[in-house]
Design a protein around this motif. Structure first.
Motif, mmCIF file in Angstrom:
data_model
loop_
_atom_site.group_PDB
_atom_site.id
_atom_site.type_symbol
_atom_site.label_atom_id
_atom_site.label_comp_id
_atom_site.label_asym_id
_atom_site.label_seq_id
_atom_site.Cartn_x
_atom_site.Cartn_y
_atom_site.Cartn_z
ATOM 1 N N GLU A 124 6.709 8.529 5.674
ATOM 2 C CA GLU A 124 7.027 9.808 6.312
ATOM 3 C C GLU A 124 8.343 9.804 7.074
ATOM 4 N N ASN A 172 2.360 6.928 7.157
ATOM 5 C CA ASN A 172 1.146 7.525 7.714
ATOM 6 C C ASN A 172 0.045 6.477 7.733
ATOM 7 N N LYS A 188 -3.079 6.668 7.780
ATOM 8 C CA LYS A 188 -4.282 6.987 7.000
ATOM 9 C C LYS A 188 -4.006 6.997 5.499
ATOM 10 N N THR A 189 -2.890 7.598 5.103
ATOM 11 C CA THR A 189 -2.600 7.756 3.673
ATOM 12 C C THR A 189 -1.645 6.694 3.135
ATOM 13 N N TYR A 190 -0.957 6.008 4.033
ATOM 14 C CA TYR A 190 0.086 5.032 3.670
ATOM 15 C C TYR A 190 1.271 5.671 2.959
ATOM 16 N N GLN A 191 1.390 6.980 3.029
ATOM 17 C CA GLN A 191 2.567 7.626 2.465
ATOM 18 C C GLN A 191 3.721 7.515 3.459
ATOM 19 N N ARG A 198 0.829 -1.209 0.000
ATOM 20 C CA ARG A 198 0.000 0.000 0.000
ATOM 21 C C ARG A 198 0.865 1.261 0.000
ATOM 22 N N TYR A 232 3.200 6.303 13.969
ATOM 23 C CA TYR A 232 3.551 5.807 12.645
ATOM 24 C C TYR A 232 3.952 4.333 12.727
ATOM 25 N N SER A 242 0.819 4.173 -2.863
ATOM 26 C CA SER A 242 0.594 5.594 -2.569
ATOM 27 C C SER A 242 1.677 6.479 -3.187
ATOM 28 N N HIS A 243 2.771 5.852 -3.617
ATOM 29 C CA HIS A 243 3.862 6.605 -4.245
ATOM 30 C C HIS A 243 3.943 6.383 -5.753
ATOM 31 N N ASN A 294 8.845 14.665 4.280
ATOM 32 C CA ASN A 294 7.566 15.379 4.392
ATOM 33 C C ASN A 294 7.331 16.352 3.243
#
Length: 254
Positions: A176, A169, A171-174, A43, A145, A47-48, A199
């Motif tokens: 960090e 993250n 929520k976003t799976y980005q 995931r 995290y 997200s990337h 970030n």
């Protein structure tokens, strides 16, 4: 009657959308199962920009200050050019341009792919020979995290005892944060982790890559506290499906 028909159409459309979402989720899950990495890390990749986009790319380049880094993503051949020195990896050995190395004080074998790994996160964590396991959470400004620890099988790369932990993250799976150890010099495993904050990102031909990274200090529990130095900024990013000639990565002939 018309109102009833209208409501029926809305119900059918809503059902179709739910089925489409289920189908997409099934396809993503099916694709992730083919890989060796955890679903949560899959995931993060998605997200990337996704591994399909990453694996289609052949060349990645970026600038760090006056250094221009260029990498063949399939062979990991590398060239770093700057006004005062150049170095690289031609697929067999690491080289340094002796006639321009007056300002270069580091170790080319350690440095040639160092910032490539930082810049190409999280995609380099899908390389072969990686072992994945869950890690403890870290907390920063009230946000927790989750982490995934990455270690390497023996004889993978120049520093197989290096460890990474990618924090994302929830929520976003980005991605960090990145924690990492350095074993290149000592050749011995250790638990002394450095930590970097990611970030600031930008879309480069479909891939979400960092614009800058910042090293942080940590508390006794491994949680980041405050910046340890000024951010390292990346400029002039390029991702291409074109291939460069092997000669591009060879040591310059005088």
């Amino acid at each position: 009657m018309k109102k009833i028909l209208f409501l029926l159409v809305l119900v059918v459309l809503a059902s179709c959308k739910k089925e489409e979402k289920k189908q997409v989720k099934k396809e993503v899950t099916k694709e992730l199962k083919k890989e060796n990495f955890p679903e949560e890390l899959g995931r993060v990749f998605n997200s990337h920009g996704g591994l399909k986009t990453w694996r289609k790319a052949k060349i990645l380049s970026f600038n760090k200050g006056e250094e221009a880094h260029t990498v063949d993503l399939h062979t990991r051949k590398t060239v770093i050019n700057s006004p005062n020195y150049s170095l690289g990896f031609d697929g067999n050995e690491v080289w340094l341009d002796e006639e321009k190395n007056g300002d270069y004080k580091g170790n080319p074998e350690f440095y040639y792919n160092l910032y490539f790994y930082f810049y190409a996160m999280p995609f380099v964590l899908a390389d072969d020979g990686i072992i994945y396991e869950k890690s403890n959470l870290i907390t920063f400004k009230g946000v927790e995290y989750p982490g995934i620890k990455i270690s390497y099988k023996s004889n993978i790369g120049a520093s197989p005892d290096d460890n990474y932990i990618v924090y994302f993250n929830p929520k976003t799976y980005q991605m960090e944060w990145l924690a990492y150890t350095v074993t290149f010099t000592s050749k011995n495993p250790n638990d002394r982790y450095n930590i970097i904050r990611y970030n600031s990102w930008e879309n480069v031909n479909g891939l979400i890559l960092p614009k800058e990274i910042t090293w942080y200090k940590k508390d006794d529990n491994g949680n980041p506290t405050e910046t340890a130095r000024a951010p390292t900024k990346f400029t002039l990013p390029l991702v291409s499906e074109a291939k460069l000639a092997d000669s591009f990565f060879q040591k310059p002939v005088k």
